[in-house]
Design a protein around this motif. Structure first.
Motif, PDB file in Angstrom:
ATOM      1  N   GLY A   8       0.773  -1.230   0.000  1.00 17.86           N
ATOM      2  CA  GLY A   8       0.000   0.000   0.000  1.00 17.86           C
ATOM      3  C   GLY A   8       0.803   1.278   0.000  1.00 17.86           C
ATOM      4  N   GLY A   9       2.123   1.175   0.082  1.00 15.61           N
ATOM      5  CA  GLY A   9       2.939   2.376   0.040  1.00 15.61           C
ATOM      6  C   GLY A   9       2.928   3.014  -1.340  1.00 15.61           C
ATOM      7  N   GLY A  10       3.504   4.218  -1.413  1.00 22.24           N
ATOM      8  CA  GLY A  10       3.581   4.904  -2.686  1.00 22.24           C
ATOM      9  C   GLY A  10       3.931   6.357  -2.532  1.00 22.24           C
ATOM     10  N   LEU A  11       3.743   7.096  -3.629  1.00 17.52           N
ATOM     11  CA  LEU A  11       4.028   8.525  -3.674  1.00 17.52           C
ATOM     12  C   LEU A  11       2.708   9.280  -3.614  1.00 17.52           C
ATOM     13  CD1 LEU A  11       5.930  10.947  -4.195  1.00 17.52           C
ATOM     14  CD2 LEU A  11       5.642  10.482  -6.644  1.00 17.52           C
ATOM     15  N   ARG A  19      -3.506   4.064   2.536  1.00 12.01           N
ATOM     16  CA  ARG A  19      -3.802   3.007   3.502  1.00 12.01           C
ATOM     17  C   ARG A  19      -2.820   1.867   3.303  1.00 12.01           C
ATOM     18  NH1 ARG A  19      -9.032  -0.912   4.656  1.00 12.01           N
ATOM     19  NH2 ARG A  19      -8.285  -1.948   2.756  1.00 12.01           N
ATOM     20  N   LEU A  20      -2.070   1.583   4.362  1.00 10.70           N
ATOM     21  CA  LEU A  20      -1.139   0.468   4.351  1.00 10.70           C
ATOM     22  C   LEU A  20      -1.835  -0.775   4.893  1.00 10.70           C
ATOM     23  CD1 LEU A  20       2.077   2.174   5.771  1.00 10.70           C
ATOM     24  CD2 LEU A  20       1.218   2.132   3.416  1.00 10.70           C
ATOM     25  N   SER A  21      -1.459  -1.917   4.342  1.00  5.09           N
ATOM     26  CA  SER A  21      -1.963  -3.194   4.819  1.00  5.09           C
ATOM     27  C   SER A  21      -0.802  -4.071   5.249  1.00  5.09           C
ATOM     28  CB  SER A  21      -2.755  -3.915   3.723  1.00  5.09           C
ATOM     29  OG  SER A  21      -3.874  -3.165   3.328  1.00  5.09           O
ATOM     30  N   CYS A  22      -1.068  -4.937   6.196  1.00  5.19           N
ATOM     31  CA  CYS A  22      -0.070  -5.886   6.672  1.00  5.19           C
ATOM     32  C   CYS A  22      -0.745  -7.248   6.780  1.00  5.19           C
ATOM     33  CB  CYS A  22       0.477  -5.446   8.020  1.00  5.19           C
ATOM     34  SG  CYS A  22       1.624  -6.626   8.779  1.00  5.19           S
ATOM     35  N   ALA A  23      -0.409  -8.133   5.865  1.00  5.66           N
ATOM     36  CA  ALA A  23      -0.985  -9.479   5.857  1.00  5.66           C
ATOM     37  C   ALA A  23      -0.111 -10.404   6.678  1.00  5.66           C
ATOM     38  CB  ALA A  23      -1.099  -9.990   4.434  1.00  5.66           C
ATOM     39  N   ALA A  24      -0.738 -11.110   7.619  1.00  4.21           N
ATOM     40  CA  ALA A  24      -0.010 -11.994   8.526  1.00  4.21           C
ATOM     41  C   ALA A  24      -0.346 -13.446   8.239  1.00  4.21           C
ATOM     42  CB  ALA A  24      -0.351 -11.658   9.970  1.00  4.21           C
ATOM     43  N   SER A  25       0.621 -14.304   8.486  1.00  2.00           N
ATOM     44  CA  SER A  25       0.403 -15.755   8.384  1.00  2.00           C
ATOM     45  C   SER A  25       1.233 -16.429   9.445  1.00  2.00           C
ATOM     46  CB  SER A  25       0.770 -16.271   6.994  1.00  2.00           C
ATOM     47  OG  SER A  25       2.123 -16.018   6.703  1.00  2.00           O
ATOM     48  N   GLY A  26       0.876 -17.686   9.729  1.00  2.97           N
ATOM     49  CA  GLY A  26       1.575 -18.442  10.757  1.00  2.97           C
ATOM     50  C   GLY A  26       0.715 -18.554  12.002  1.00  2.97           C
ATOM     51  N   ALA A  79      -3.719  -6.295   9.316  1.00  2.51           N
ATOM     52  CA  ALA A  79      -3.720  -5.028  10.034  1.00  2.51           C
ATOM     53  C   ALA A  79      -3.588  -3.898   9.018  1.00  2.51           C
ATOM     54  CB  ALA A  79      -2.576  -4.974  11.040  1.00  2.51           C
ATOM     55  N   TYR A  80      -4.104  -2.734   9.414  1.00  4.60           N
ATOM     56  CA  TYR A  80      -4.111  -1.594   8.499  1.00  4.60           C
ATOM     57  C   TYR A  80      -3.583  -0.336   9.194  1.00  4.60           C
ATOM     58  CZ  TYR A  80      -7.481  -4.659   6.175  1.00  4.60           C
ATOM     59  OH  TYR A  80      -8.098  -5.737   5.587  1.00  4.60           O
ATOM     60  N   LEU A  81      -3.091   0.568   8.375  1.00  2.00           N
ATOM     61  CA  LEU A  81      -2.748   1.898   8.872  1.00  2.00           C
ATOM     62  C   LEU A  81      -3.296   2.901   7.856  1.00  2.00           C
ATOM     63  CD1 LEU A  81      -1.233   3.449  11.122  1.00  2.00           C
ATOM     64  CD2 LEU A  81       0.709   3.595   9.532  1.00  2.00           C
ATOM     65  N   GLN A  82      -4.375   3.565   8.248  1.00  3.56           N
ATOM     66  CA  GLN A  82      -4.947   4.617   7.410  1.00  3.56           C
ATOM     67  C   GLN A  82      -4.238   5.915   7.733  1.00  3.56           C
ATOM     68  OE1 GLN A  82      -7.427   4.512   4.972  1.00  3.56           O
ATOM     69  NE2 GLN A  82      -6.853   6.650   4.632  1.00  3.56           N
ATOM     70  N   MET A  83      -3.659   6.533   6.722  1.00 10.52           N
ATOM     71  CA  MET A  83      -2.879   7.748   6.915  1.00 10.52           C
ATOM     72  C   MET A  83      -3.537   8.887   6.140  1.00 10.52           C
ATOM     73  SD  MET A  83       0.970   6.171   6.642  1.00 10.52           S
ATOM     74  CE  MET A  83       0.812   5.815   4.891  1.00 10.52           C
ATOM     75  N   ASN A  84      -4.002   9.882   6.871  1.00 11.53           N
ATOM     76  CA  ASN A  84      -4.649  11.043   6.265  1.00 11.53           C
ATOM     77  C   ASN A  84      -3.832  12.300   6.511  1.00 11.53           C
ATOM     78  OD1 ASN A  84      -6.844   9.380   5.517  1.00 11.53           O
ATOM     79  ND2 ASN A  84      -7.910   9.797   7.441  1.00 11.53           N
ATOM     80  N   ASN A  85      -4.105  13.327   5.724  1.00 10.51           N
ATOM     81  CA  ASN A  85      -3.405  14.610   5.864  1.00 10.51           C
ATOM     82  C   ASN A  85      -1.890  14.397   5.955  1.00 10.51           C
ATOM     83  OD1 ASN A  85      -3.022  17.364   6.155  1.00 10.51           O
ATOM     84  ND2 ASN A  85      -3.411  17.346   8.362  1.00 10.51           N
ATOM     85  N   LEU A  86      -1.357  13.656   5.019  1.00  9.54           N
ATOM     86  CA  LEU A  86       0.066  13.322   5.045  1.00  9.54           C
ATOM     87  C   LEU A  86       0.935  14.553   4.851  1.00  9.54           C
ATOM     88  CD1 LEU A  86      -0.164   9.970   3.130  1.00  9.54           C
ATOM     89  CD2 LEU A  86       0.960  10.257   5.349  1.00  9.54           C
ATOM     90  N   LYS A  87       2.075  14.524   5.517  1.00  7.50           N
ATOM     91  CA  LYS A  87       3.034  15.621   5.477  1.00  7.50           C
ATOM     92  C   LYS A  87       4.370  15.105   4.939  1.00  7.50           C
ATOM     93  CE  LYS A  87       0.948  17.519   9.694  1.00  7.50           C
ATOM     94  NZ  LYS A  87       1.206  17.960  11.094  1.00  7.50           N
ATOM     95  N   PRO A  88       5.196  15.980   4.384  1.00 15.20           N
ATOM     96  CA  PRO A  88       6.512  15.532   3.884  1.00 15.20           C
ATOM     97  C   PRO A  88       7.329  14.824   4.958  1.00 15.20           C
ATOM     98  CG  PRO A  88       6.023  17.708   3.033  1.00 15.20           C
ATOM     99  CD  PRO A  88       4.924  17.385   4.010  1.00 15.20           C
ATOM    100  N   ALA A  92       8.976   7.919   4.764  1.00 12.76           N
ATOM    101  CA  ALA A  92       9.767   6.889   5.446  1.00 12.76           C
ATOM    102  C   ALA A  92       9.397   5.525   4.889  1.00 12.76           C
ATOM    103  CB  ALA A  92       9.513   6.908   6.951  1.00 12.76           C
ATOM    104  N   ALA A  93      10.186   4.540   5.248  1.00 15.23           N
ATOM    105  CA  ALA A  93       9.784   3.155   5.058  1.00 15.23           C
ATOM    106  C   ALA A  93       8.938   2.754   6.263  1.00 15.23           C
ATOM    107  CB  ALA A  93      10.999   2.254   4.945  1.00 15.23           C
ATOM    108  N   TYR A  94       7.801   2.170   6.007  1.00 14.12           N
ATOM    109  CA  TYR A  94       6.869   1.784   7.070  1.00 14.12           C
ATOM    110  C   TYR A  94       6.889   0.265   7.250  1.00 14.12           C
ATOM    111  CZ  TYR A  94       4.975   6.457   7.522  1.00 14.12           C
ATOM    112  OH  TYR A  94       4.826   7.801   7.781  1.00 14.12           O
ATOM    113  N   TYR A  95       6.978  -0.147   8.506  1.00 15.89           N
ATOM    114  CA  TYR A  95       7.071  -1.559   8.853  1.00 15.89           C
ATOM    115  C   TYR A  95       5.944  -1.950   9.808  1.00 15.89           C
ATOM    116  CZ  TYR A  95      11.873  -0.968   7.208  1.00 15.89           C
ATOM    117  OH  TYR A  95      12.987  -0.686   6.461  1.00 15.89           O
TER     118      TYR A  95
END
Length: 125
Positions: A8-11, A19-26, A79-88, A92-95
């Motif tokens: 879900g990352g990008g410019l 919106r970032l997504s994190c798919a889990a397994s195990g 899991a998700y991370l909704q990011m609004n009103n993004l600033k410069p 970053a790299a998101y983990y």
């Protein structure tokens, strides 16, 4: 063992959303808390947000409070991370990370046992 894969990352322009997504397994996804961290070039990895195993409690870094929302769907093992009103300065790299052994709310990297490979978020001014 837990495997995590972010997407879900990008410019995006300042003021935009992602919106970032994190798919889990195990291991059973609903048995552990999840967190998001980020790391900008030349800086240490920093805490962004945490959500408990049930999704009932969340915790945010002051720098993102009111703009970012962490959530999870235990039926989808995601899991998700909704990011609004993004600033410069959000660039970053998101983990995503899994806190399997630690049962409380935490912002400490040391309490997270498994990490994803990261997804890049770049915010242009």
């Amino acid at each position: 063992q837990v495997q995590l894969v972010e997407s879900g990352g990008g410019l995006v322009q300042a003021g935009g959303s992602l919106r970032l997504s994190c798919a889990a397994s195990g291991r059973t996804f609903s048995s552990y808390g999840m967190g998001w961290f980020r790391q900008a070039p030349g800086k240490e990895r920093e805490f962004v947000a945490h959500i408990t195993w049930s999704g009932g409690s969340t915790y945010y870094a002051d720098s993102v409070k009111g703009r970012f929302t962490i959530s999870r769907d235990n039926a989808k093992n995601t899991a998700y991370l909704q990011m609004n009103n993004l600033k410069p300065e959000d660039t970053a790299a998101y983990y995503c990370a899994a806190a399997v052994l630690f049962s409380g709310i935490t912002k400490s990297k040391n309490h997270y046992d498994y990490w994803g490979q990261g997804t890049q978020v770049t915010v242009s001014s």
